[in-house]
Design a protein around this motif. Structure first.
Motif, PDB file in Angstrom:
ATOM      1  N   LEU A   7       0.781  -1.238   0.000  1.00 47.32           N
ATOM      2  CA  LEU A   7       0.000   0.000   0.000  1.00 47.32           C
ATOM      3  C   LEU A   7       0.814   1.291   0.000  1.00 47.32           C
ATOM      4  O   LEU A   7       0.498   2.227  -0.722  1.00 47.32           O
ATOM      5  N   PHE A  38      -3.707  11.413   3.564  1.00 51.26           N
ATOM      6  CA  PHE A  38      -4.203  10.030   3.614  1.00 51.26           C
ATOM      7  C   PHE A  38      -5.170   9.730   2.466  1.00 51.26           C
ATOM      8  O   PHE A  38      -5.548   8.584   2.280  1.00 51.26           O
ATOM      9  N   MET A  39      -5.583  10.743   1.722  1.00 46.99           N
ATOM     10  CA  MET A  39      -6.416  10.469   0.555  1.00 46.99           C
ATOM     11  C   MET A  39      -5.573   9.872  -0.575  1.00 46.99           C
ATOM     12  O   MET A  39      -6.114   9.251  -1.487  1.00 46.99           O
ATOM     13  N   TYR A  59      -1.949   8.742   0.175  1.00 46.63           N
ATOM     14  CA  TYR A  59      -0.958   7.840   0.755  1.00 46.63           C
ATOM     15  C   TYR A  59      -1.730   6.757   1.497  1.00 46.63           C
ATOM     16  O   TYR A  59      -2.461   7.053   2.450  1.00 46.63           O
ATOM     17  N   ALA A  60      -1.592   5.523   1.050  1.00 45.41           N
ATOM     18  CA  ALA A  60      -2.430   4.449   1.589  1.00 45.41           C
ATOM     19  C   ALA A  60      -1.784   3.834   2.827  1.00 45.41           C
ATOM     20  O   ALA A  60      -0.841   3.065   2.730  1.00 45.41           O
ATOM     21  N   ARG A  66      -5.145  -0.358   6.739  1.00 43.37           N
ATOM     22  CA  ARG A  66      -6.261  -0.378   7.672  1.00 43.37           C
ATOM     23  C   ARG A  66      -6.428  -1.824   8.133  1.00 43.37           C
ATOM     24  O   ARG A  66      -5.908  -2.753   7.506  1.00 43.37           O
ATOM     25  N   HIS A 114     -10.319   2.676  -4.162  1.00 42.11           N
ATOM     26  CA  HIS A 114      -9.025   3.363  -4.170  1.00 42.11           C
ATOM     27  C   HIS A 114      -8.286   2.942  -2.905  1.00 42.11           C
ATOM     28  O   HIS A 114      -8.862   2.983  -1.819  1.00 42.11           O
ATOM     29  N   PRO A 115      -7.014   2.496  -3.026  1.00 40.63           N
ATOM     30  CA  PRO A 115      -6.346   1.944  -1.848  1.00 40.63           C
ATOM     31  C   PRO A 115      -6.222   2.939  -0.685  1.00 40.63           C
ATOM     32  O   PRO A 115      -6.243   2.535   0.475  1.00 40.63           O
ATOM     33  N   ALA A 116      -6.116   4.213  -0.980  1.00 35.88           N
ATOM     34  CA  ALA A 116      -5.950   5.188   0.095  1.00 35.88           C
ATOM     35  C   ALA A 116      -7.296   5.788   0.509  1.00 35.88           C
ATOM     36  O   ALA A 116      -7.700   5.686   1.660  1.00 35.88           O
ATOM     37  N   SER A 117      -7.996   6.401  -0.423  1.00 39.24           N
ATOM     38  CA  SER A 117      -9.194   7.158  -0.056  1.00 39.24           C
ATOM     39  C   SER A 117     -10.441   6.303   0.057  1.00 39.24           C
ATOM     40  O   SER A 117     -11.405   6.691   0.710  1.00 39.24           O
ATOM     41  N   ARG A 118     -10.435   5.156  -0.598  1.00 42.90           N
ATOM     42  CA  ARG A 118     -11.588   4.250  -0.645  1.00 42.90           C
ATOM     43  C   ARG A 118     -12.753   4.784  -1.454  1.00 42.90           C
ATOM     44  O   ARG A 118     -13.842   4.221  -1.430  1.00 42.90           O
ATOM     45  N   PHE A 119     -12.563   5.904  -2.127  1.00 39.13           N
ATOM     46  CA  PHE A 119     -13.498   6.283  -3.180  1.00 39.13           C
ATOM     47  C   PHE A 119     -13.399   5.200  -4.259  1.00 39.13           C
ATOM     48  O   PHE A 119     -12.657   4.240  -4.125  1.00 39.13           O
TER      49      PHE A 119
END
Ligand SMILES: Cc1cc2nc3c(=O)[nH]c(=O)nc-3n(C[C@H](O)[C@H](O)[C@H](O)COP(=O)(O)OP(=O)(O)OC[C@H]3O[C@@H](n4cnc5c(N)ncnc54)[C@H](O)[C@@H]3O)c2cc1C
Lengths: 779, 266
Positions: free
Chosen positions: A690, A706-707, A709-710, A713, B178-183
């Motif tokens: 990620l 964080f939008m 840079y993954a 979770r 989307h891996p980061a935002s999950r949109f």
């Protein structure tokens, strides 16, 4: 001894305040007269500051002061230092450019501060900062290693021609060359170790407070090592002399290495508090954390393995370019050299190793130690190579590893390290059993019949922890000794305070360190208090990083405990009219063996402080200190195996199973160890799948939130199966090795080995995003 | 954040009147887009007018062939609604994979479509299902409502009051997060209307925001099955490309997500 001693999974004492929101972090501290700082930062990766116009801003509401880079230079505040000198192969020293805390002239990365506005409120400081006009002349930028080393690349620092900081080697080049000439097989691999942003939950923060009457400074800061901060601030930055500076690191919400270093913002808060005559607070926001916390990793490597006809490894040759960013951060130079190349032997008997490391400047955020620091990069190189070799030679990857394992200890590698103990075969056996390695081919075949790509990947890591023997690191260029200190105070009523130079920012020291006391004295941990993080309270300390706090910090406590116990036994023997050698300590009592005579610890403590009836010549009091310098590194090691499936249509990876078999020596608190491994694995898997800091060619950070840079979770991660095999560390009396970084060191290779196994294609870089995996499959 | 004046009107008319009085007013619904940009000082409205407490803007109604969701209804309420699950389960599913629980508790359908993020989930549902957006002034078809990145047909001060979806014969949504935002890295909503028409919309894929996918619509009209798309090739021209996905990858996802959405739709 007892339910709270060594080996007991005692619930963490500190969690009550953390989970009820009662922790006390730097930003929670309120001081009368507090002002707030907001930094004005360069929007350009490389530019000249032509002018800074503060005329419109300085009279805005609430503004207390506006300070610039030129003022910090004029005040002779020292440039930031790098604490480890590395010598190039040609014998020259490292080529270090100047790093002033705020740039007076040239900015070299996006986010570098050029000025600071100090105001009554943070919002007022921000408002005024918007009215400050900074005129820049933009220069071309070198945003990555390749751009920095090519002909005609933009030059960052006049001191470092070609942007090369050093070109360093380790090992025997000629012997390694000969091994490759004689090899039956050679395996070669190009590896990118992706750049990571540490992202501690609590952003960095600092409060500088100057007391004019006393000419005394206090710095509250998010530090993993407050004494080191004090030392560096006083010895090198000329802000305050050591005896007039108190550094407090209260509750700190995670560090992962990024809070080892003394950053410009902390320096400025302290310096500015005297300039404006008011306490100054700066609390970074998440964007500032992305832009200015030291990043981790960022290597480009070519690695080659030589094997003989029996598949025994005969040589390893590595060439690595390491990106140190725009400036040399505090320990940046050591990470890709002594913390990296010295671990390239992995768990294997490799007679010849040669590594060359070229560190370069780029117009990016400085890079330094991040959980594992050099060792994840080394482990990734070795374990990717072993896996690739097994595939190339068509042998089982577990068998190839086993064939080359070091089995005799101590073992001297060709790259400095002397492994003291380990049982690599036992860890591998344990992991293979836990994942049912033998049953994998059948599972893979079944998955294939269902249209799924299943893969398995191994990673047998070793790390050097318990950092570090002072003499050894001194001979390699370190500017500091890496011992630890402790003081044990038994109070007159028998409660105990442990003052330690280690610092806990998530590790659970307030519990584990108490467990040692519970073990030795048989008192409940509720009677023991751990004191840390304040240079006015704790004698000295080197702090917490490099999985050192048990092996070094706790051993220092043990040494102090031994002194306290010896004195207490004398007092008890005197009171009980027994021979000192007959006194044993049990359940908080001093007993005369073989009799029912005993005296409780509080009575002994009281006797020590009333001093009415002490043995002749004995000093009153019951308090002892110790400094402990380790004799060697410790060598935690283990085997990780990952089984996963790849969705060929989307490139998405799903975990089936992830097993870990670690050898950390003795475990003080297995539950805390488990938590440390979970966190480390999350970061290792995060790196593999990620996380990845990306810059565009002009040096803008594309992943500054964080939008983009993954961060991993919970639902990105499998449920881990942890096992332990144990060889006790012979280098310290507790037999502990350290567990803080293992997961981050070993996990990424296991994941990438598994994905490349699943897709049958070795061309895959981290982070292995669905996009990249899909392209690896489909071109 | 800059200083702003917060208002909490209790009717649409009052909200519109308040909007007109402010020098640079903004409506607030769930705040999950507006508040972050205000905190970053990228938006500086003089007045913030909260629509979240206006009763006439909250609720879900299913009547025969139409499902109506009022603008300030949260994703969570949509996800939980028995009416939604019964009439268009694909919408309930879409909300269940939208953001995370915090986003679902606050975010609203009206805020989502007014914002028209090119990677938002709801625009795909509206376009695919052929929904109608109702405002305080007029009705706008979904095809006319979305006008490219972060742009809609809404006029200044116009309030979305509700969205009406014709209940389809079949509908499905699948999304690659989307891996980061999950949109939606790419999400595709497929609909077979009761009249037998097929409408397919993709989000997260195109540089121009939500889009219809004619090649897929044609193939599905001929044969409503995932297999019908096996030989379809979605062009990557005009597709978004960034560090999380190349244009070719997104074009592939449009097809793969469409296939999975058809399978989900049954
Ligand atoms: C962490 C995170 C993850 C997210 N993940 C996703 C995701 O996976 N998929 C997805 O689709 N979205 C996602 N979002 C966006 C989320 O759905 C937002 O809530 C949505 O974009 C805006 O809805 P809101 O109700 O919060 O609107 P607000 O933020 O309050 O408003 C957004 C804009 O719409 C305007 N507006 C609001 N209501 C009306 C109305 N009735 N009439 C006219 N104008 C109006 C406002 O003036 C403002 O300009 C995510 C957001 C966050 C913070």
């Amino acid at each position: 001894m007892g339910v709270e001693g060594i080996g007991a999974s005692v619930v963490r004492k500190e969690d009550r305040r953390f989970i009820t929101g009662k922790g006390r972090y730097v930003d929670d501290i309120k001081i009368v007269g507090l002002t707030h700082a907001h930094f004005i930062r360069s929007p350009h990766a490389h530019a000249k500051v032509k002018s800074i116009d503060t005329s419109a801003a300085k009279d805005m509401p609430g503004v207390v002061g506006i300070l610039t880079g030129q003022q910090i230079v004029d005040d002779k505040v020292g440039n930031l230092i790098c604490g480890w000198a590395i010598t190039s192969k040609d014998g020259t020293g490292m080529k270090m450019g100047a790093w002033p805390a705020m740039a007076p002239e040239i900015v070299r990365f996006v986010g570098q501060a050029v000025a600071v506005v100090i105001a009554e409120t943070k919002n007022q400081a921000k408002d005024a900062a918007e009215a400050v006009v900074v005129n820049y002349e933009e220069f071309p930028a070198a945003a990555d290693i390749r751009a920095a080393i090519k002909q005609g690349a933009p030059q960052l620092h006049p001191e470092a021609p070609g942007n090369v900081i050093y070109d360093w080697t380790i090992g025997d080049e000629a012997a390694t060359e000969a091994a490759f000439k004689a090899a039956a097989n050679v395996v070669s691999l190009d590896i990118t170790n992706n750049r990571l942003v540490p992202n501690a939950m609590e952003p960095r923060a600092a409060i500088g407070e100057y007391n004019e009457a006393e000419e005394h400074f206090t710095l509250y800061t998010t530090s993993q090592n407050p004494h080191v901060a004090r030392l560096v601030l006083s010895a090198f930055y000329n802000i305050a002399p050591e005896h007039k500076l108190r550094v407090v690191a209260p509750d700190v919400g995670g560090g992962f290495g990024s809070k080892i270093f003394i950053y410009p913002e902390e320096m400025v808060a302290l310096w500015a508090s005297k300039k404006v005559g008011r306490p100054v607070k700066w609390t970074g926001d998440r964007t500032e954390a992305f832009l200015t916390d030291a990043h981790g990793r960022d290597h480009l490597t070519n690695a080659e393995l030589a094997l003989d006809a029996n598949n025994k490894i005969t040589g390893l040759r590595v060439k690595t370019y390491a990106n140190l960013g725009a400036y040399m951060s505090l320990f940046s130079s050591s990470v890709p050299t002594y913390l990296y190349a010295t671990l390239l032997s992995g768990q294997y008997n490799i007679p010849n190793i040669f590594a060359e490391v070229i560190s370069v400047y780029t117009n990016t955020t400085p890079v330094d130690a991040y959980r594992g620091a050099g060792r994840p990069e080394a482990s990734f190189v070795v374990e990717r190579l072993l896996e690739t070799a097994a595939r190339q030679l068509k042998v089982d990857p577990a068998e190839l590893r086993r064939k080359n394992f070091i089995t005799q200890f101590p073992h001297q590698t060709p790259v400095i390290m002397a492994y003291d103990i380990g049982d690599f075969g036992a860890s591998l056996d344990s992991a293979m059993k836990a994942i049912d390695y033998a049953g994998f081919p059948a599972r893979k075949a079944k998955a294939k019949s269902e249209g799924k790509l299943r893969g398995i990947g191994l990673s047998c890591y070793i790390e050097a922890c318990g950092i570090a023997p002072s003499k050894a690191v001194g001979s390699l260029g370190a500017g500091v000794g890496l011992w630890e200190s402790a003081e044990v105070r038994v109070n007159p009523v028998g409660t105990i305070e442990i003052l330690t130079g280690s610092h806990s920012h998530g590790q659970g020291h307030e519990t584990t360190f108490c467990q040692l006391v519970a073990e030795r004295l048989g008192v409940p941990i509720s009677q023991v208090q751990i004191v840390h993080g304040d240079t006015d309270k704790v004698q000295f300390g080197m702090g917490t990083y490099g999985s050192r706090s048990a092996a070094v910090g706790l051993t220092a406590i043990l040494k102090a405990m031994e002194k306290v116990e010896a004195k207490a036994k004398k007092i008890a023997a005197h009171a009980l009219e027994a021979s000192e050698s007959d006194i044993v300590i049990e359940n908080g009592e001093f007993k005369v063996t073989g009799t029912d005579k005993s005296i409780a610890l509080p009575i002994v403590a009281l006797a020590a402080y009333t001093a009415h009836n002490l043995p002749d010549g004995m000093e009153p009091g019951l308090k002892e200190g110790a400094f402990y310098d380790p004799t060697n590194f410790t060598f935690p090691a283990g085997a990780y195996i990952c089984e996963l499936e790849v969705d060929a249509a989307t490139g998405k990876t799903s975990f089936i199973n992830f097993v870990a078999a670690d050898d950390f020596g003795r475990l003080i608190n297995p539950m805390i160890v488990e938590g440390q491994v979970h966190g480390g694995l999350a970061q290792g898997i995060g790196q593999a799948l990620l996380e990845g800091a990306a810059y565009d060619s002009s040096g803008q950070l594309l992943t500054a939130s964080f939008m983009d840079y993954a961060m991993p979770r919970a639902d990105d991660l499998p449920s881990f199966k942890l096992n332990h095999t144990t060889t006790l560390c012979p280098g310290n009396p507790l037999g502990v090795k350290g567990c803080g970084e293992a997961g981050a060191i070993g996990a990424s290779a296991a994941v990438i080995n598994a994905i490349t196994d699943a897709i049958g294609n070795n061309k895959l870089e981290m982070p292995a995003t669905p996009d990249r995996v899909w392209h690896a499959i489909h071109g | 954040m800059y200083e702003t004046i917060y208002h909490r009107p209790s009717s649409v008319d009052e909200a519109v009147a308040l909007f007109g009085k402010g020098s640079d007013s903004k409506y607030l619904a769930g705040g999950h887009t507006l508040i972050p940009v205000m905190k970053q000082r990228l938006a500086a409205p003089s007045d913030v007018i909260d629509l979240g407490k206006i009763k006439e803007l909250i609720g879900i109604e299913a009547s025969g062939d139409t499902l109506t969701i009022k603008a300030a209804t949260t994703y969570f309420d949509i996800m939980q609604s028995a009416d939604v699950k019964k009439s268009i389960p694909a919408i309930a599913y879409l909300t269940s994979v939208l953001g995370d629980p915090a986003v679902r508790y606050r975010g609203t359908i009206g805020g989502s479509i007014a914002n028209n993020d090119p990677a938002a989930d709801f625009p795909a549902a509206l376009v695919s299902l052929g929904a109608t957006v109702k405002t305080n002034k007029r009705s706008i078809t979904a095809d006319d409502f979305f006008k490219g990145l972060f742009t809609t047909a809404l006029e200044d001060g116009e309030i979305i009051t509700q969205v009406s979806f014709p209940v389809p014969a079949k509908a499905g949504y699948e999304k690659m997060r989307h891996p980061a935002s999950r949109f939606a890295l790419t999400g595709v909503f497929v609909t077979k209307t009761k009249a037998g028409d097929v409408r397919v919309a993709a989000t997260g894929a195109s540089q121009n925001g939500v889009m219809r996918v004619p090649v897929i619509e044609t193939a599905l009209k001929a044969n409503w099955s995932a297999a019908a798309l096996d030989s379809v090739k979605v062009s990557d021209s005009g597709m978004l490309a960034d560090i999380h996905g190349s244009a070719a990858y997104r074009a592939n996802l449009v097809k793969v997500m469409a296939q999975r959405a058809v399978t989900a739709a049954g």
